[in-house]
Design a protein around this motif. Sequence first.
Motif, PDB file in Angstrom:
ATOM      1  N   TRP A 136      33.707  57.090  -4.023  1.00  0.00           N
ATOM      2  CA  TRP A 136      33.825  57.175  -2.563  1.00  0.00           C
ATOM      3  C   TRP A 136      35.249  56.836  -2.107  1.00  0.00           C
ATOM      4  O   TRP A 136      35.766  57.424  -1.153  1.00  0.00           O
ATOM      5  CB  TRP A 136      32.811  56.261  -1.898  1.00  0.00           C
ATOM      6  CG  TRP A 136      33.071  54.794  -2.086  1.00  0.00           C
ATOM      7  CD1 TRP A 136      32.663  54.016  -3.118  1.00  0.00           C
ATOM      8  CD2 TRP A 136      33.824  53.934  -1.210  1.00  0.00           C
ATOM      9  NE1 TRP A 136      33.105  52.719  -2.965  1.00  0.00           N
ATOM     10  CE2 TRP A 136      33.818  52.640  -1.790  1.00  0.00           C
ATOM     11  CE3 TRP A 136      34.497  54.118  -0.018  1.00  0.00           C
ATOM     12  CZ2 TRP A 136      34.464  51.550  -1.204  1.00  0.00           C
ATOM     13  CZ3 TRP A 136      35.142  53.027   0.579  1.00  0.00           C
ATOM     14  CH2 TRP A 136      35.109  51.774  -0.019  1.00  0.00           C
ATOM     15  N   LYS A 137      35.893  55.906  -2.814  1.00  0.00           N
ATOM     16  CA  LYS A 137      37.282  55.575  -2.471  1.00  0.00           C
ATOM     17  C   LYS A 137      38.223  56.710  -2.846  1.00  0.00           C
ATOM     18  O   LYS A 137      39.191  56.995  -2.137  1.00  0.00           O
ATOM     19  CB  LYS A 137      37.720  54.298  -3.192  1.00  0.00           C
ATOM     20  CG  LYS A 137      37.243  53.016  -2.537  1.00  0.00           C
ATOM     21  CD  LYS A 137      37.929  51.815  -3.160  1.00  0.00           C
ATOM     22  CE  LYS A 137      37.573  50.532  -2.418  1.00  0.00           C
ATOM     23  NZ  LYS A 137      38.277  49.358  -2.980  1.00  0.00           N
ATOM     24  N   ARG A 138      37.933  57.361  -3.959  1.00  0.00           N
ATOM     25  CA  ARG A 138      38.776  58.476  -4.408  1.00  0.00           C
ATOM     26  C   ARG A 138      38.671  59.639  -3.423  1.00  0.00           C
ATOM     27  O   ARG A 138      39.688  60.201  -3.002  1.00  0.00           O
ATOM     28  CB  ARG A 138      38.340  58.911  -5.808  1.00  0.00           C
ATOM     29  CG  ARG A 138      39.127  60.082  -6.358  1.00  0.00           C
ATOM     30  CD  ARG A 138      38.695  60.389  -7.791  1.00  0.00           C
ATOM     31  NE  ARG A 138      37.293  60.780  -7.863  1.00  0.00           N
ATOM     32  CZ  ARG A 138      36.847  62.023  -7.627  1.00  0.00           C
ATOM     33  NH1 ARG A 138      37.695  62.974  -7.294  1.00  0.00           N
ATOM     34  NH2 ARG A 138      35.568  62.305  -7.742  1.00  0.00           N
ATOM     35  N   GLY A 142      41.122  62.187   0.640  1.00  0.00           N
ATOM     36  CA  GLY A 142      41.130  63.503   1.260  1.00  0.00           C
ATOM     37  C   GLY A 142      40.502  63.503   2.639  1.00  0.00           C
ATOM     38  O   GLY A 142      40.964  64.189   3.549  1.00  0.00           O
ATOM     39  N   THR A 143      39.445  62.716   2.799  1.00  0.00           N
ATOM     40  CA  THR A 143      38.779  62.630   4.100  1.00  0.00           C
ATOM     41  C   THR A 143      39.703  62.024   5.149  1.00  0.00           C
ATOM     42  O   THR A 143      39.776  62.500   6.290  1.00  0.00           O
ATOM     43  CB  THR A 143      37.494  61.781   3.980  1.00  0.00           C
ATOM     44  OG1 THR A 143      36.586  62.427   3.073  1.00  0.00           O
ATOM     45  CG2 THR A 143      36.817  61.617   5.325  1.00  0.00           C
ATOM     46  N   VAL A 144      40.419  60.961   4.777  1.00  0.00           N
ATOM     47  CA  VAL A 144      41.359  60.325   5.703  1.00  0.00           C
ATOM     48  C   VAL A 144      42.483  61.290   6.065  1.00  0.00           C
ATOM     49  O   VAL A 144      42.914  61.368   7.229  1.00  0.00           O
ATOM     50  CB  VAL A 144      41.926  59.027   5.090  1.00  0.00           C
ATOM     51  CG1 VAL A 144      43.138  58.536   5.866  1.00  0.00           C
ATOM     52  CG2 VAL A 144      40.853  57.954   5.064  1.00  0.00           C
ATOM     53  N   HIS A 145      42.961  62.032   5.075  1.00  0.00           N
ATOM     54  CA  HIS A 145      44.014  63.021   5.345  1.00  0.00           C
ATOM     55  C   HIS A 145      43.551  64.025   6.398  1.00  0.00           C
ATOM     56  O   HIS A 145      44.244  64.289   7.386  1.00  0.00           O
ATOM     57  CB  HIS A 145      44.386  63.750   4.058  1.00  0.00           C
ATOM     58  CG  HIS A 145      45.439  64.807   4.238  1.00  0.00           C
ATOM     59  ND1 HIS A 145      46.769  64.564   4.019  1.00  0.00           N
ATOM     60  CD2 HIS A 145      45.354  66.107   4.631  1.00  0.00           C
ATOM     61  CE1 HIS A 145      47.465  65.663   4.265  1.00  0.00           C
ATOM     62  NE2 HIS A 145      46.622  66.615   4.640  1.00  0.00           N
ATOM     63  N   SER A 370      37.866  75.075  -2.646  1.00  0.00           N
ATOM     64  CA  SER A 370      39.151  74.742  -3.279  1.00  0.00           C
ATOM     65  C   SER A 370      39.065  73.408  -4.015  1.00  0.00           C
ATOM     66  O   SER A 370      39.502  73.286  -5.161  1.00  0.00           O
ATOM     67  CB  SER A 370      40.260  74.678  -2.221  1.00  0.00           C
ATOM     68  OG  SER A 370      40.485  75.932  -1.634  1.00  0.00           O
ATOM     69  N   ILE A 371      38.493  72.409  -3.351  1.00  0.00           N
ATOM     70  CA  ILE A 371      38.418  71.068  -3.928  1.00  0.00           C
ATOM     71  C   ILE A 371      37.507  71.051  -5.150  1.00  0.00           C
ATOM     72  O   ILE A 371      37.834  70.452  -6.184  1.00  0.00           O
ATOM     73  CB  ILE A 371      37.913  70.068  -2.872  1.00  0.00           C
ATOM     74  CG1 ILE A 371      38.974  69.878  -1.779  1.00  0.00           C
ATOM     75  CG2 ILE A 371      37.574  68.720  -3.500  1.00  0.00           C
ATOM     76  CD1 ILE A 371      38.467  69.177  -0.545  1.00  0.00           C
ATOM     77  N   ASN A 372      36.360  71.720  -5.057  1.00  0.00           N
ATOM     78  CA  ASN A 372      35.415  71.715  -6.174  1.00  0.00           C
ATOM     79  C   ASN A 372      35.857  72.599  -7.328  1.00  0.00           C
ATOM     80  O   ASN A 372      35.266  72.548  -8.403  1.00  0.00           O
ATOM     81  CB  ASN A 372      34.029  72.152  -5.678  1.00  0.00           C
ATOM     82  CG  ASN A 372      33.317  71.067  -4.887  1.00  0.00           C
ATOM     83  OD1 ASN A 372      32.679  70.179  -5.444  1.00  0.00           O
ATOM     84  ND2 ASN A 372      33.442  71.111  -3.569  1.00  0.00           N
ATOM     85  N   LEU A 487      34.168  65.219   0.475  1.00  0.00           N
ATOM     86  CA  LEU A 487      33.015  64.427   0.046  1.00  0.00           C
ATOM     87  C   LEU A 487      31.984  65.258  -0.702  1.00  0.00           C
ATOM     88  O   LEU A 487      31.056  64.700  -1.285  1.00  0.00           O
ATOM     89  CB  LEU A 487      32.347  63.779   1.269  1.00  0.00           C
ATOM     90  CG  LEU A 487      33.227  62.836   2.108  1.00  0.00           C
ATOM     91  CD1 LEU A 487      32.456  62.340   3.327  1.00  0.00           C
ATOM     92  CD2 LEU A 487      33.707  61.653   1.273  1.00  0.00           C
ATOM     93  N   THR A 488      32.121  66.599  -0.675  1.00  0.00           N
ATOM     94  CA  THR A 488      31.112  67.442  -1.311  1.00  0.00           C
ATOM     95  C   THR A 488      30.984  67.240  -2.821  1.00  0.00           C
ATOM     96  O   THR A 488      29.890  67.439  -3.365  1.00  0.00           O
ATOM     97  CB  THR A 488      31.381  68.937  -1.006  1.00  0.00           C
ATOM     98  OG1 THR A 488      32.736  69.274  -1.375  1.00  0.00           O
ATOM     99  CG2 THR A 488      31.172  69.216   0.471  1.00  0.00           C
ATOM    100  N   PRO A 489      32.069  66.846  -3.550  1.00  0.00           N
ATOM    101  CA  PRO A 489      31.853  66.559  -4.971  1.00  0.00           C
ATOM    102  C   PRO A 489      30.832  65.449  -5.208  1.00  0.00           C
ATOM    103  O   PRO A 489      30.195  65.403  -6.267  1.00  0.00           O
ATOM    104  CB  PRO A 489      33.252  66.139  -5.463  1.00  0.00           C
ATOM    105  CG  PRO A 489      34.194  66.857  -4.562  1.00  0.00           C
ATOM    106  CD  PRO A 489      33.516  66.836  -3.212  1.00  0.00           C
TER     107      PRO A 489
END
Length: 546
Positions: A136-138, A142-145, A370-372, A487-489
Amino acid sequence: MPQDNLSVSLDTILLHLGPFGKFNIVNYALLLFPIYLAGMYGSVFVFEAPDLSYRCAVDECESTLNHSLWLPHALPQEKGVPSKCRRYSMNETVYTSNSTCSVDSFDSSYSVECNSFVYSDEDSAVKDFNLACQNWKRTLIGTVHNAGLFVSLPLTGIISDRYGRKLALSIASLMNGVFGFLRSFSVNYTMMLVLEFLEAGLGAGAYSTAFVIAMELVGPKGRVFGNTLINGVYVLGLMTLAGLSWRLQSWRHLLQIIYAPAVLVFSYIWLLNESVRWLLSKGRNNEAIVILKKAAKMNNVELSEQLLYPLNDVQKTDKPTEESEADQSKEQKGTESTFARVIKSRIIRKRVFVCSFLWITCTFVYYGLSINSVSLAGNKYVNFMLVGFVEIPANIVCLLILDRYGRKRTLVSMYVLSALLCISLSLVPKDLKWLSLILYLSGKFSITVAYSSVYIYVSEVFPTSVRQSLLAVCSSLGRVGSTLAPLTPLLALYYANLPAIFFGSLALMASLLVFTLPETLNLPLPDTIEEAEMLSTVKREKPTVE
C-alpha cells in the motif's frame, strides 16, 4: 462587435494562414517539448518504486555460508512460492548460537512476520526506504502523484484563463523541474511523498496548457492532426522513460535526468507567442493583430485589411459609453467565477458531468493498463514500451476516423471495444500468455483512441473565455481514475483478473453517456457560453463516408 463575429473572423484568418505554416510549425515545436517531458512525468512513479525481489532476513543464519541448505526450510510456501513476508520461527531445542543452520533449525509449525529483509540488487525506493511487504505504501506513491492533479489542473486553468496561456505553461514547467529534481534527493519516504505531491500539484497542468494553446493555434481542420502529433510526442516520452529506466537502473539518476530540462521551459515567457484566441477573448485585439501579422509574414501570406477589419473595428468602436461600460462590468462579473457561470447553464452543467465521467474512464483504464503492464510475463521495460508504442498507431487511427466518422461514433465504438477486450482478458487461460498480451495491447489501443478523442472533444464543447478552466474541471475530476489506477495491482492480489473486469465495466458505462452529447465535427470553437449551448441545438447531417 459581438464575440461570435470575432470567432468567425479569426477562423477565417486561420484558414487563410494555413493549418501548418512556418509560424505554426515553430510554435508547435516549442509546445511539443513540454509535452514530451509530460510523457515521462505522468508515469515516472512506475519506475520510482517498482516491486522487486526480497525475502525475510533470518538473522540467526545469515552469517553462515550454507544458505542453500537452510533457506528453503526457513520460509513457508504461499501459492507455490516462498513467502516474502513471513518466516518460520527457530527451533530452540535444536538451534544454538554457535551451530550451523540446518533443516532442523526451524519450527515449521509456527511462522512469524519478518522484522527485516534481504533485497535483491535491483534499484527501487522500496529498497531505499525499506517498504518490503507494504504494498500500500509502494502504490501510494503513484496515487499521491495523481492526487496532485486535483490541485494543479484547476490552478493552472485559472492562471491560464486569467493571465495567459504561456505564463501558466512556463510556471507549471518550472515547478515540474524544481520539485521533480529535488525528489531525487529524498532521504526518507515522507519527503518523497511530499515532493511527489508538490511536483504534480504545481506542475502537472503544463500538458493541458500546452494542449489548449495548440488547439487554439489552428482552425477546425488542423485540430485532429495537431492532436495526433501531440499524442505521438507524448508516447515518445513514455518510451524514453522506460528506456532510460532500463539503462540507468537508478531511480534517483532517472529523476535528475528527466526533470532538469523542464526548467528551460520557463523561458517560454519570452519565446512563445500568446494564444490569439485568448487575447481576443480578453479584448486585447491590438496584441492579437500583431501576432497574426507576424504569422502572416512567417508563412509568406498576405492578410488583407478586409480580413483584419473586424478585429480593428472593435478597437475603433469601443468607446467608453455608459452602455459599453455596463456591458464590460457585466462581463467581468460573469468571468469572476467560472463555477458560477457553469451553474447557471443546465446544458453546460450536464456537459461537465458527462465529460468528467468520460475522463475518469479514460484515465482509469489508460493508466491502469500501463501500470499493470510491468506485471506481465517477460521484461517489464519491454512490456511498458510495447504498451506505450501501441498508442502511436492508435493516434494515427484517431487521425483517420475522427474527421471521417465524427466524435460521437468514434467514442462509442472505442469504449465498447475497450470494454470487450478488457473483459475478455479474464476468460483467457493463464498458459496462453501470447493471447493475453495481444488482448492487453488491443485494449490499450482502443482506450488510447478514446482518450485522444476525449481531449479534442472537451476542447470543442466549452467556450474560449472559460475553456481551460472547464477543461481543467473535467480533467481534475477525471483524475479520480488516474488516482485509483496505481491501486489496481492490489486488486490482482485477490483475483488476478479483477482489474480487467473493472476496466471493462467502466468503459461500457462511458459508451452510453456519449449519446447525451452533441457532435462537434467541423464546427468552429465556441467563444461564449451561448455559442457552446447552441451546439446541442444544431441540426446536422450524419458524417458521410467517402
